[in-house]
Design an enzyme around this catalytic site. Structure first.
Site, PDB file in Angstrom:
ATOM      1  N   HIS A  62       0.761  -1.298   0.132  1.00 40.88           N
ATOM      2  CA  HIS A  62      -0.125   0.129  -0.008  1.00 40.88           C
ATOM      3  C   HIS A  62       0.979   0.824  -0.041  1.00 40.88           C
ATOM      4  CE1 HIS A  62      -2.077  -3.002   1.836  1.00 40.88           C
ATOM      5  NE2 HIS A  62      -3.494  -2.785   1.152  1.00 40.88           N
ATOM      6  N   ASP A  67      -4.382  -5.265  -8.604  1.00 37.18           N
ATOM      7  CA  ASP A  67      -5.086  -4.948  -7.125  1.00 37.18           C
ATOM      8  C   ASP A  67      -4.649  -3.734  -7.034  1.00 37.18           C
ATOM      9  OD1 ASP A  67      -5.192  -4.782  -4.382  1.00 37.18           O
ATOM     10  OD2 ASP A  67      -3.719  -5.703  -3.708  1.00 37.18           O
TER      11      ASP A  67
END
Length: 371
Positions: free
Chosen positions: A183, A254
């Site tokens: 992230h 993702d």
């Protein structure tokens, strides 16, 4: 504009805004993924939102991350699911009970999603927990050895598949050993393909026939594709998954806005599609990001071999078609005695309270986290 069949988007809040309605009718993406920011107003509002999305052109599939434990977008008043690793711990001492509860937990998860009209769940996690790795995976894994992950995730998936909701295994080719959180930055896993095949790839290979979709990891493997993130690696997605393994399901990126990737949203989407992703996730909720991703998709489609692009479009239509679900009677399900009994059995081994979700987006931005 032709339907943007390669695109999955997110929304800003618990109600469909006028601009979002216009966008969905114009663009007709393949799906809409829901986050906590869309679900905070209660089940009645959530159902109304899903119905409103379903009435737009193309009736996009509704997606969610409902893994259990920390990563559980739908929370009270629904089941408090144990983390996957909690099942792994139970299986080491009582494998029969664990197998039974995993099946029940998978079934409960699917029943709740189906009753709400959510057709696609970005689960199960097939990463392997590893000591010393970044905790972003941690207890989201079904075990600390590939055999544990295969056994436990398969039991969960057998129950989940009974409900008619789509499962997406993640994060291919394996994020469990990463020493960084994708992230925030790009993790590096310096392993050869041979090493991956002995460890990380085992759960994906073993469960391939049961998974209509796989999600990529934003993790670089210098020995395989010169440090290119797996989401952008044609060696992993096209040559290994498609050509060698003959995988017939959809490959999903993702979230493109995650810190592991660089470049504009347009470039991120373009590279993902060229590598072999059928679908790309844009989870910021920003219209400008969605438009940039669309441009990247269209640029990639003009570059790809016509046959490959059309094969991807057929695959998306074929795989997603059964998962456009209408909201059902969630309140009735919550009162059903059989459901309540199964729920009590599962919650008996769950953590005492919902834990903080390490992947939950905050205020939508181009750095919003997803997986």
């Amino acid at each position: 504009m032709k339907p943007q069949i390669h695109l999955i988007i997110a929304l800003q809040g618990p109600e469909l805004s006028e601009s979002e309605t216009t966008f969905l009718n114009r663009v007709r993406p393949a799906g809409v993924i829901l986050f906590g920011r869309n679900l905070s107003a209660g089940l009645k509002q959530t159902t109304a939102l899903i119905k409103a999305i379903g009435k737009t052109a193309g009736a996009p599939t509704i997606w969610i991350d409902q893994e259990g434990g920390r990563v559980q977008r739908l929370r009270d008043p629904l089941t408090r699911h144990p983390s996957p690793y909690q099942f792994a711990l139970l299986a080491r001492t009582d494998p029969i009970r664990a197998e039974r509860l995993l099946f029940t937990a998978g079934r409960l998860c699917g029943e709740e999603l189906r009753a709400l009209g959510i057709g696609v769940n970005c689960a199960p996690v097939l990463d392997i927990r590893e000591a010393g790795a970044d905790p972003v995976i941690g207890d989201r894994a079904f075990g600390a050895h590939f055999s544990e992950v295969i056994m436990n995730a398969t039991s969960w998936l057998h129950g989940f598949r009974q409900t008619g909701v789509m499962a997406i295994g993640k994060h291919f080719p394996g994020h469990g050993a990463a020493r960084a959180d994708s992230h925030l930055t790009l993790p590096i896993l310096d392993k050869s393909l041979k090493s991956l095949q002995k460890w990380e790839l085992n759960p994906f290979r073993a469960m391939l026939d049961f998974l209509p979709g796989l999600m990529t990891a934003h993790i670089a493997m210098p020995q395989i594709d010169d440090g290119v993130p797996a989401t952008w690696s044609r060696s992993l997605l096209h040559k290994l998954l498609r050509q060698k393994w003959r995988y017939p399901g959809v490959i999903v990126s993702d979230a493109l806005e995650m810190g592991a990737l660089n470049g504009s949203m347009e470039e991120r989407a373009r590279r993902a599609i060229l590598a072999g992703c059928d679908l790309v996730l844009c989870c910021t909720g920003r219209m400008e990001d969605n438009e940039a991703v669309i441009e990247g998709i269209e640029r990639a489609s003009r570059t790809l071999d016509v046959g490959e692009d059309e094969a991807s479009r057929r695959r998306i239509r074929h795989v997603l078609a059964p998962y456009r679900l209408e909201p059902g009677a969630i309140r009735r399900l919550l009162k059903d005695p059989g459901y309540r009994k199964r729920r009590a059995q599962v919650e008996a081994v769950a953590e005492e309270a919902f834990a903080v979700d390490p992947t939950a987006p905050g205020i939508p931005s181009t750095r919003t986290h997803h997986e």
